[in-house]
Structure formats: structure tokens, C-alpha cells
Write a protein that holds these residues in place. Structure first.
Motif, PDB file in Angstrom:
ATOM      1  N   ALA A 161       0.831  -1.208   0.000  1.00 23.88           N
ATOM      2  CA  ALA A 161       0.000   0.000   0.000  1.00 23.88           C
ATOM      3  C   ALA A 161       0.864   1.256   0.000  1.00 23.88           C
ATOM      4  CB  ALA A 161      -0.909   0.006   1.222  1.00 23.88           C
ATOM      5  N   LEU A 162       1.927   1.180   0.758  1.00 21.15           N
ATOM      6  CA  LEU A 162       2.845   2.300   0.897  1.00 21.15           C
ATOM      7  C   LEU A 162       3.529   2.605  -0.432  1.00 21.15           C
ATOM      8  CD1 LEU A 162       4.084   3.974   3.201  1.00 21.15           C
ATOM      9  CD2 LEU A 162       5.784   2.218   3.487  1.00 21.15           C
ATOM     10  N   MET A 163       4.007   1.542  -1.100  1.00 22.79           N
ATOM     11  CA  MET A 163       4.680   1.720  -2.388  1.00 22.79           C
ATOM     12  C   MET A 163       3.700   2.284  -3.413  1.00 22.79           C
ATOM     13  SD  MET A 163       6.703  -1.842  -2.891  1.00 22.79           S
ATOM     14  CE  MET A 163       6.879  -2.941  -1.518  1.00 22.79           C
ATOM     15  N   GLU A 164       2.505   1.705  -3.436  1.00 21.99           N
ATOM     16  CA  GLU A 164       1.525   2.108  -4.446  1.00 21.99           C
ATOM     17  C   GLU A 164       1.179   3.585  -4.314  1.00 21.99           C
ATOM     18  OE1 GLU A 164      -0.702  -1.909  -5.810  1.00 21.99           O
ATOM     19  OE2 GLU A 164      -1.765  -0.683  -4.361  1.00 21.99           O
ATOM     20  N   THR A 220      -5.141  -3.867  12.021  1.00 24.43           N
ATOM     21  CA  THR A 220      -3.903  -4.278  12.702  1.00 24.43           C
ATOM     22  C   THR A 220      -2.817  -3.292  12.295  1.00 24.43           C
ATOM     23  OG1 THR A 220      -3.200  -5.648  10.853  1.00 24.43           O
ATOM     24  CG2 THR A 220      -4.561  -6.722  12.538  1.00 24.43           C
ATOM     25  N   CYS A 221      -1.584  -3.522  12.748  1.00 27.13           N
ATOM     26  CA  CYS A 221      -0.485  -2.596  12.441  1.00 27.13           C
ATOM     27  C   CYS A 221      -0.183  -2.542  10.948  1.00 27.13           C
ATOM     28  CB  CYS A 221       0.766  -2.978  13.225  1.00 27.13           C
ATOM     29  SG  CYS A 221       1.392  -4.604  12.800  1.00 27.13           S
ATOM     30  N   ALA A 222      -0.835  -3.404  10.142  1.00 22.85           N
ATOM     31  CA  ALA A 222      -0.595  -3.395   8.689  1.00 22.85           C
ATOM     32  C   ALA A 222      -1.171  -2.145   8.021  1.00 22.85           C
ATOM     33  CB  ALA A 222      -1.208  -4.636   8.049  1.00 22.85           C
ATOM     34  N   PHE A 223      -2.001  -1.383   8.754  1.00 24.46           N
ATOM     35  CA  PHE A 223      -2.692  -0.258   8.106  1.00 24.46           C
ATOM     36  C   PHE A 223      -2.111   1.090   8.492  1.00 24.46           C
ATOM     37  CE2 PHE A 223      -6.178   2.876   7.644  1.00 24.46           C
ATOM     38  CZ  PHE A 223      -6.481   2.662   6.311  1.00 24.46           C
ATOM     39  N   GLY A 224      -1.992   1.958   7.524  1.00 28.64           N
ATOM     40  CA  GLY A 224      -1.746   3.360   7.825  1.00 28.64           C
ATOM     41  C   GLY A 224      -0.363   3.865   7.479  1.00 28.64           C
ATOM     42  N   MET A 225       0.625   2.968   7.375  1.00 27.47           N
ATOM     43  CA  MET A 225       1.983   3.436   7.105  1.00 27.47           C
ATOM     44  C   MET A 225       2.026   4.141   5.753  1.00 27.47           C
ATOM     45  SD  MET A 225       5.249   1.045   7.825  1.00 27.47           S
ATOM     46  CE  MET A 225       4.624  -0.009   9.092  1.00 27.47           C
ATOM     47  N   LEU A 283       7.161   0.146  -9.379  1.00 27.96           N
ATOM     48  CA  LEU A 283       7.275  -0.718  -8.204  1.00 27.96           C
ATOM     49  C   LEU A 283       7.222  -2.183  -8.620  1.00 27.96           C
ATOM     50  CD1 LEU A 283       3.878  -0.693  -6.263  1.00 27.96           C
ATOM     51  CD2 LEU A 283       4.107   0.044  -8.593  1.00 27.96           C
ATOM     52  N   LEU A 284       7.760  -3.019  -7.754  1.00 29.70           N
ATOM     53  CA  LEU A 284       7.732  -4.468  -7.976  1.00 29.70           C
ATOM     54  C   LEU A 284       7.254  -5.121  -6.691  1.00 29.70           C
ATOM     55  CD1 LEU A 284      11.135  -5.183  -9.781  1.00 29.70           C
ATOM     56  CD2 LEU A 284       8.868  -5.657 -10.731  1.00 29.70           C
ATOM     57  N   HIS A 285       6.243  -5.952  -6.780  1.00 27.35           N
ATOM     58  CA  HIS A 285       5.848  -6.754  -5.616  1.00 27.35           C
ATOM     59  C   HIS A 285       5.129  -8.012  -6.092  1.00 27.35           C
ATOM     60  CE1 HIS A 285       1.721  -5.286  -6.084  1.00 27.35           C
ATOM     61  NE2 HIS A 285       2.208  -4.074  -6.140  1.00 27.35           N
ATOM     62  N   GLY A 306      -6.834  -9.759   0.529  1.00 26.16           N
ATOM     63  CA  GLY A 306      -6.286  -9.681  -0.828  1.00 26.16           C
ATOM     64  C   GLY A 306      -6.034  -8.227  -1.205  1.00 26.16           C
ATOM     65  N   ALA A 307      -5.213  -8.029  -2.231  1.00 24.37           N
ATOM     66  CA  ALA A 307      -4.827  -6.674  -2.651  1.00 24.37           C
ATOM     67  C   ALA A 307      -6.047  -5.816  -2.969  1.00 24.37           C
ATOM     68  CB  ALA A 307      -3.921  -6.758  -3.867  1.00 24.37           C
ATOM     69  N   ALA A 308      -6.999  -6.381  -3.709  1.00 21.56           N
ATOM     70  CA  ALA A 308      -8.166  -5.596  -4.133  1.00 21.56           C
ATOM     71  C   ALA A 308      -8.997  -5.158  -2.925  1.00 21.56           C
ATOM     72  CB  ALA A 308      -9.023  -6.428  -5.092  1.00 21.56           C
TER      73      ALA A 308
END
Length: 481
Positions: free
Chosen positions: A75-78, A304-309, A93-95, A282-284
């Protein structure tokens, strides 16, 4: 040699104004840009919303060759790449979630030297197709940027062991490049206490880095900690808090995926429009949740901590930690998502009463985290007896389920060196260091129970001891009471 024509400061400022439209740099942005243009190593600690990404994007766009940006989350890269592409800049970007076609297109652009910025995760950077291309002698690489560098400290010993191998990248790449080539490394984060700063410098093997540190204090951010006496009481406090702030944008942080699902389901029953966000989506689905929240369709997300960075929403008025994080650096990152527009914002943390008699959940969570850390340490120490003295990380990972994590832990305790990003050598030193993570969890507990000004505690914890002397913010719960 890297072909660097030194840009005059006038040209640098002109590019800054043209791409981003700002009149001038905010201190210390100018100094950081200047340091990176002259290809020095750097460690940059600036509060969230301080404009860190411009500091490395601008030097990269002004140089020929590519700058690699190592970033922890898709999310951060995008978000960053989207903004750059909209400004007609050469970024990609590559992921792992990209289609084969997209990947091939980006790798081709990299080979043809059409990119100035390439965003990727540590794991993607070390994957064979990417690594082989980066090692091509004619490919000019100017620098390696580690964005959100605290992740190296928080996750490098647990579930993202590739972070601990990043220090071996520069020497390995230079072996393939023309003599005299320079590749600089800069690490950027909003939160790194003195121990984390040292870890980042050591792991990345920074060479005489210039260090830029701004303290994390935000005058508009009001932290408070409240005791929730029972699990039911915790829910009621949360609902009361939300009810008193109708239509305000916020975030609710929980520990696990399951917690987010349970709490969001309960809030939906109570009639609140919300959504969940965790690394298992999932990504979408993740994009959809981000878009709904950014666009104001849903006022808050249970995450969770996965969000917001790196997600920039200026008008977040509150952040609730329904469960306290394990680490102070995580806490400061997460509360820093609120009030980026400079207007007042609240950061509430709910905790069980300290004995854990009425509600033992917080205690169990802490104990589970610590037990997991200890068991990983033990696995690493047992593995050291069974491993060849020198070997390959991929071979070890295939043979042992937690092999890569064990190697990262051994590296962290000084018992292993990386010869290059893929090959290790065991150097037998006795391991008597307590895990930095275990030390850090104690600090979080102290913060939750302190009676002193919360910002004073945070300034001390992050190494700003002079500023912290006689400090009273006047707007945290302890100062109020």
C-alpha cells in the motif's frame, strides 16, 4: 564511475517547485536533500507527516541511474509511486501481487535504465530475477533508501528476516559495478529510539552517516490511557468514545486479524459503518478499504499494524488503541496518523487493570508475544548446532521451517555474519544478549503505567533527554489530572 553533474542549488529548488509545487523546503528537508545529492549515507528521523519521502525522491529524480527504495508494504509503495507517476516522474514498483505482464514491463524498464525510482520490498529485492538484473555491470544504481526503517528493528527478527540481510547488498552490488562506483544508503523513519538507531546503522553498515533527528513531539496530539475493567467495559468505552465524535475520521488498532474481525462485526451490529484491514486480505480488498476510508465513505477502520503506514489522510481526528501495541515505536507510528493537518487530535489507549484479575487478555497477549520471542531464540540456538559453518539461506529455509528467522536472530546476537545477501558464516560467540524486542516490551508497559507527562516519557524514550527536562505538555491525561 557514477556520472554525476553537480546540480546547482537553484536547479534543485526549481525542480522541487516544479514537481511538488511548494515554495521552499521545510527544515531540515533542504539539508537532507543536499546530503543525498552528494551521495553520503544518512539516517533520518522525522515525525510522521514531516515530508520525508520528498527528501529522497527529489535527489533520485535529479540523478541519472536508479535509486532503489526498500519499503515494507504494498500500500505504501503504491501510494508513493502513484503520486510520482501523476507528476510524470519515472518511478515504478515491484511486488508479488503484480501480474506477470506488469513485472516483465518494469524489469525491462529497469534494464533499459528508464527508471529513476524503483520501489520494492526486501524480499523482492533479494529474489533471483530482480537480483540478477541489479548485478548487471552497466546498470547504474545511485543509492538504496530504506523507507520506514523501524521495520528492520520491529520485524527483522520475527516475520521479515530478509531485513537483516540488507547490509550485505551494497558490497555485493559494487563487486559487479565499474571501479570507483558509489552507492549511498539512507534510512528514513519517524520512530527510532537510541537502540533502534544503532541497530539500523549496524545492520545497514552505514558509513559515517549524517544523522538528522527531529523529536516526535506533536503539540496538537493528545495522548491518554484509560483502564477498561472488563472485556464488556472495554467495548462500552470504545462506543462511548465514538458516539461523542460523530462523523470524525479515526482508526481503531487491535492486535490480531481475528480481533479485527470480531470487533468490526460487533460494531456493525451496533449500527456503525466500518471495515476491517489486516495483512491477510487480498490486494483488491485492501485497496477498497483504503479508498472508502480516504474518501470518507466509512469514518473509521478496525485494523492491525498493517494499516496506515505512509497513507496520508490529514483530517484523522482520533486513534484508539483497543489493544496496546507491544512496542513504543509502533505506538508512536500509529498515533502519528492522527492530526496531520495540525488541528487537535486524540490518541486513546485502552488497557486492562494491571493485576489482570478481572480481565487477563492484555496480560495473556503480552505473555504470548514474549513466549514466542523466547521460543524463536531457543530454536535459533538449537539450529546453530545443526547448521554447516557456512551456507546458503535458501537451502536452510528449505530444510528448516523457521530457518530464515533463526539466521536473522543469530545475526542479531552477533553469532552470524552475512558474506553476501545469500550466504552466511557462523562465528561462534556466546549469545547472552536479551532480545531487543523483549527489552522494548518492558518500556511499553512502563509508558502505560507512568504518572509523568506522557510526552516527557516519549521524548526520554526516544533519546531527546535534554528537551524532556522539566517537560509538561499540558494536554495529555497525566498533565490534565
Amino acid at each position: 564511475m557514477n556520472s554525476h553533474k553537480t546540480k546547482s542549488w537553484k536547479e534543485v529548488r526549481a525542480a522541487f517547485q516544479k514537481i511538488w509545487g511548494y515554495e521552499d523546503f521545510r527544515p531540515p528537508q533542504g539539508e537532507i536533500v543536499s546530503s543525498l545529492i552528494s551521495q553520503k549515507d544518512a539516517l533520518v528521523i522525522m515525525p510522521t507527516g514531516g515530508g520525508k519521502s520528498i527528501c529522497f525522491q527529489l535527489p533520485a529524480l535529479l540523478q541519472t541511474g536508479v535509486t532503489l527504495v526498500v519499503s515494507p508494504l504494498v500500500a505504501l509503495m503504491e501510494n508513493q509511486v502513484q503520486e510520482l507517476v501523476q507528476c510524470q516522474q519515472k518511478a515504478a514498483l515491484l511486488h508479488s501481487e503484480l501480474s506477470t505482464f506488469q513485472r516483465r514491463k518494469t524489469l525491462q524498464a529497469l534494464e533499459e535504465q528508464q527508471l529513476r525510482l524503483l520501489y520494492l520490498s526486501p524480499e523482492t529485492l533479494l529474489s533471483p530475477p530482480v537480483w540478477e538484473r541489479l548485478c548487471q555491470p552497466q546498470l547504474q544504481i545511485n543509492g538504496l533508501i530504506l523507507d520506514e526503517a523501524h521495520c528492520l528493528v520491529q520485524w527483522g527478527e520475527t516475520f521479515r528476516p530478509a531485513y537483516r540481510r540488507l547490509g550485505a547488498i551494497r558490497p555485493a552490488l559494487l563487486k559487479h559495478k565499474p571501479p570507483g562506483t558509489k552507492i549511498s544508503i539512507a534510512a528514513f523513519t519517524a520512530t527510532a529510539d537510541p537502540i533502534a538507531q544503532k541497530t539500523i546503522q549496524t545492520v545497514l553498515q552505514l558509513q559515517q552517516p549524517e544523522i538528522f533527528r527531529l523529536n516526535p513531539y506533536r503539540p496538537n496530539l493528545h495522548p491518554s490511557v484509560c483502564i477498561a475493567w472488563t472485556p464488556r467495559g472495554r467495548k462500552q468505552q470504545l462506543v462511548k468514545f465514538i458516539q461523542n465524535r460523530p462523523q470524525q475520521a479515526g482508526l481503531i488498532y487491535v492486535r490480531t486479524r481475528r480481533d479485527s474481525e470480531d470487533l468490526a462485526a460487533w460494531l456493525s451490529q451496533m449500527g456503525y459503518a466500518t471495515a476491517i484491514y489486516h495483512a491477510g486480505l487480498g490486494a483488491a480488498e485492501r485497496r477498497e478499504v483504503e479508498a472508502s476510508w480516504l474518501g470518507g465513505k466509512i469514518p473509521f477502520v478496525v485494523c492491525t499494524c498493517a494499516f496506515g503506514m505512509g497513507i496520508n489522510k490529514p483530517d484523522v481526528r482520533w486513534v484508539v488503541h483497543y489493544h496496546a501495541p507491544h512496542l513504543l515505536s509502533e505506538y508512536v507510528q500509529e498515533i502519528g496518523r492522527a492530526g496531520r493537518d495540525g488541528k487537535p487530535a486524540e490518541a486513546l489507549t485502552l488497557v486492562s487493570e494491571p493485576t489482570g484479575w478481572l480481565d487477563s487478555e492484555d496480560k495473556q497477549r503480552q505473555q504470548f508475544f514474549q513466549a514466542k520471542m523466547r521460543s524463536q531464540q531457543q530454536t535459533a540456538q538449537q539450529l546453530i548446532k545443526r547448521l554447516p559453518q557456512q551456507g546458503n539461506v535458501n537451502t536452510v529455509s528449505k530444510e528448516f521451517p523457521d530457518g530464515a528467522i533463526a539466521l536473522a536472530l543469530l545475526h542479531s546476537s552477533g553469532q552470524l555474519n552475512w558474506l553476501d545477501p545469500f550466504h552466511y558464516k557462523i562465528v561462534h560467540k556466546t549469545n547472552n544478549q536479551p532480545s531487543t524486542q523483549l527489552q522494548a516490551t518492558k518500556q511499553m508497559t512502563q509508558y502505560l503505567n507512568t504518572k509523568q507527562c506522557r510526552w516527557q516519557f516519549l521524548l526520554n524514550a526516544f533519546g531527546f533527554t535534554q528537551e524532556a527536562t522539566n517537560w509538561h505538555c499540558g494536554h495529555c491525561d497525566n498533565c490534565h489530572s
